[in-house]
Write a protein that holds these residues in place. Structure first.
Motif, mmCIF file in Angstrom:
data_model
loop_
_atom_site.group_PDB
_atom_site.id
_atom_site.type_symbol
_atom_site.label_atom_id
_atom_site.label_comp_id
_atom_site.label_asym_id
_atom_site.label_seq_id
_atom_site.Cartn_x
_atom_site.Cartn_y
_atom_site.Cartn_z
ATOM 1 N N UNK A 59 4.585 2.143 -6.833
ATOM 2 C CA UNK A 59 3.698 3.201 -6.360
ATOM 3 C C UNK A 59 2.284 2.860 -6.790
ATOM 4 N N UNK A 60 1.382 2.704 -5.823
ATOM 5 C CA UNK A 60 0.011 2.301 -6.122
ATOM 6 C C UNK A 60 -0.944 3.454 -5.862
ATOM 7 N N UNK A 61 -1.730 3.792 -6.872
ATOM 8 C CA UNK A 61 -2.827 4.741 -6.731
ATOM 9 C C UNK A 61 -4.069 3.917 -6.444
ATOM 10 N N UNK A 62 -4.571 3.966 -5.209
ATOM 11 C CA UNK A 62 -5.639 3.066 -4.814
ATOM 12 C C UNK A 62 -7.004 3.743 -4.755
ATOM 13 N N UNK A 63 -7.988 3.077 -5.326
ATOM 14 C CA UNK A 63 -9.360 3.564 -5.307
ATOM 15 C C UNK A 63 -9.963 3.558 -3.911
ATOM 16 N N UNK A 64 -9.323 2.849 -2.990
ATOM 17 C CA UNK A 64 -9.900 2.676 -1.656
ATOM 18 C C UNK A 64 -9.333 3.643 -0.616
ATOM 19 N N UNK A 65 -8.736 4.714 -1.098
ATOM 20 C CA UNK A 65 -8.221 5.746 -0.193
ATOM 21 C C UNK A 65 -8.562 7.095 -0.812
ATOM 22 N N UNK A 66 -9.517 7.773 -0.240
ATOM 23 C CA UNK A 66 -9.941 9.078 -0.725
ATOM 24 C C UNK A 66 -9.643 10.138 0.329
ATOM 25 N N UNK A 67 -9.073 11.246 -0.108
ATOM 26 C CA UNK A 67 -8.758 12.340 0.793
ATOM 27 C C UNK A 67 -9.231 13.657 0.182
ATOM 28 N N UNK A 68 -9.531 14.605 1.049
ATOM 29 C CA UNK A 68 -10.017 15.904 0.592
ATOM 30 C C UNK A 68 -8.853 16.878 0.445
ATOM 31 N N UNK A 69 -8.848 17.588 -0.648
ATOM 32 C CA UNK A 69 -7.951 18.734 -0.875
ATOM 33 C C UNK A 69 -6.501 18.365 -1.153
ATOM 34 N N UNK A 70 -5.942 17.385 -0.454
ATOM 35 C CA UNK A 70 -4.539 17.023 -0.641
ATOM 36 C C UNK A 70 -4.409 15.535 -0.950
ATOM 37 N N UNK A 71 -3.489 15.194 -1.832
ATOM 38 C CA UNK A 71 -3.136 13.794 -2.049
ATOM 39 C C UNK A 71 -2.329 13.326 -0.848
ATOM 40 N N UNK A 72 -2.723 12.218 -0.245
ATOM 41 C CA UNK A 72 -1.967 11.655 0.862
ATOM 42 C C UNK A 72 -1.054 10.550 0.339
ATOM 43 N N UNK A 73 0.114 10.463 0.936
ATOM 44 C CA UNK A 73 1.159 9.541 0.488
ATOM 45 C C UNK A 73 1.595 8.706 1.674
ATOM 46 N N UNK A 74 1.511 7.389 1.556
ATOM 47 C CA UNK A 74 1.954 6.542 2.663
ATOM 48 C C UNK A 74 3.445 6.752 2.899
ATOM 49 N N UNK A 75 3.833 6.790 4.176
ATOM 50 C CA UNK A 75 5.227 7.130 4.484
ATOM 51 C C UNK A 75 5.695 6.388 5.733
ATOM 52 N N UNK A 76 5.635 5.078 5.671
ATOM 53 C CA UNK A 76 6.139 4.234 6.749
ATOM 54 C C UNK A 76 7.300 3.402 6.215
ATOM 55 N N UNK A 77 8.258 3.108 7.083
ATOM 56 C CA UNK A 77 9.375 2.253 6.677
ATOM 57 C C UNK A 77 8.971 0.786 6.640
#
Length: 272
Positions: A59-77
Motif C-alpha cells: 500500500x503506497x501513500x503517494x505525494x503525487x496524488x492529492x484529493x479534496x475532502x476524501x482519501x481516494x484509493x486505487x481500485x483496479x484489478x
C-alpha cells in the motif's frame, strides 16, 4: 508491535524518473541517476528489510496524488498503463513500464478501516499509478508480482488528519501488507546545503530518538519545530506521507534506512 507486524517505511523517491536515467547531480539532493547510491540502495532494499514473508500486497501513500475532502484509493484489478506525471525528460522516461496487479479486496479493506475511523474515503477505478508509486516500487520489487494499491493524500495537508489516517491503517501491518509512504525528506528548490543539513539533523533526531509521543508532537508542529522548515518544504505534500507512516507506526521507533546516501534523500523504517 508483535513479531507478525510488518514494518512501515517512508522513502524519498528521488527526482522524477531520474533513477532510471543517466542524470546529473542536483544541488542538495546530490546524485540521483541510475548509478547513484540512492538507486543502488533501492535495488537491495527488499533484502535489507529482511521481512519474515513476502508481502501479500503493498500500500503506497503517494505525494503525487492529492484529493479534496476524501482519501481516494486505487481500485483496479490490472494496471496496464502508468501516469507519467513529469515533464521535460527524454523519451525513455515515458517508456518505463511497471504493471503490478491491483488488489480490489485490499482497496475495500482500506476504505473500511478509514470509514471506521470516521475518515471519508472513496474507491477510484480510473487512476493509474503515478511516479511516486512506480519509481520506488520498480526498484524495490522489479518483477511487479506483488499486488499494489495506492492512496492519495488530502489537499488539506493537515498533520492531524494524516496521522489519523496512519492510525486507521495500522491493522494492515498484521495482515501482510507493507505500507510505504512515498515522498521526499527534502523538497525545497531554493534550500541550500546548510539549511537542509540543519533540517535533516533535527528530523532524524525526532524520528529515531524521540519517544512516540514527542515524535507525534514534533510532526504536528513540524513547520515550527524543525529548522528552516519552509525552506525544505515550501509546500508539504512530499513530507505529509511521513505523517501517515508515523501514525501507522504506533509505538515503534524509527531507523534511518540509507545512511550512505545524501541525507536529503533519507528514508526511514518503523518496526522490525
Amino acid at each position: 508491535m508483535s513479531q507478525t507486524d510488518l514494518p512501515v517505511i517512508y522513502v524519498t523517491h528521488g527526482a522524477g524518473p531520474m533513477m532510471f536515467l543517466d542524470s546529473p547531480a542536483i544541488p542538495v539532493l546530490g546524485e540521483v541517476g541510475r548509478r547513484s547510491p540512492a538507486a543502488l540502495w533501492y535495488s537491495q532494499l527488499s533484502k535489507q528489510l529482511a521481512l519474515p514473508t513476502v508481502p501479500k500486497a503493498v500500500l503506497v501513500v503517494t505525494a503525487h496524488w492529492e484529493t479534496a475532502n476524501s482519501v481516494h484509493i486505487s481500485a483496479k484489478e490490472k494496471y496496464t498503463e502508468l501516469l507519467y506525471d513529469y515533464y521535460g525528460f527524454p523519451p525513455e522516461a515515458y517508456e518505463i513500464q511497471y504493471n503490478p496487479p491491483g488488489d480490489v479486496n485490499l482497496s475495500k479493506r482500506v476504505k473500511s478501516l478509514l470509514d471506521q475511523a470516521g475518515i471519508s474515503a472513496k474507491l477510484d477505478d480510473k487512476r493509474n499509478f503515478d511516479h511516486g508509486v512506480f519509481i520506488p516500487l520498480k526498484l524495490i520489487y522489479p518483477d511487479a508480482s506483488i499486488p499494489v494499491v495506492a492512496i492519495s493524500v488530502l489537499k488539506s495537508l493537515s498533520p492531524t488528519e494524516h496521522l489519523a489516517i496512519g492510525r486507521a491503517l495500522a491493522p494492515l501491518r498484521k495482515e501482510g501488507v507493507l505500507i510505504i509512504g512515498s515522498g521526499s525528506s527534502v523538497h525545497g528548490f531554493e534550500v541550500n546545503a546548510k539549511q537542509s543539513h540543519a533540517f535533516m539533523t533535527e528530523l532524524k533526531k525526532v524520528l529515531v530518538e524521540d519517544n512516540p509521543q514527542d515524535r507525534e508532537k514534533a510532526l504536528m508542529n513540524w513547520d515550527k519545530v524543525l529548522p528552516f522548515a519552509r525552506m525544505n518544504h515550501p509546500r508539504e505534500e512530499h513530507l505529509i506521507p511521513l505523517h501517515v507512516i508515523v501514525g501507522a507506526a504506533g509505538s515503534d521507533r524509527g531507523q534511518l534506512l540509507n545512511p550512505n546516501v545524501t541525507e536529503a534523500q533519507a528514508s526511514f523504517k518503523f518496526g522490525i
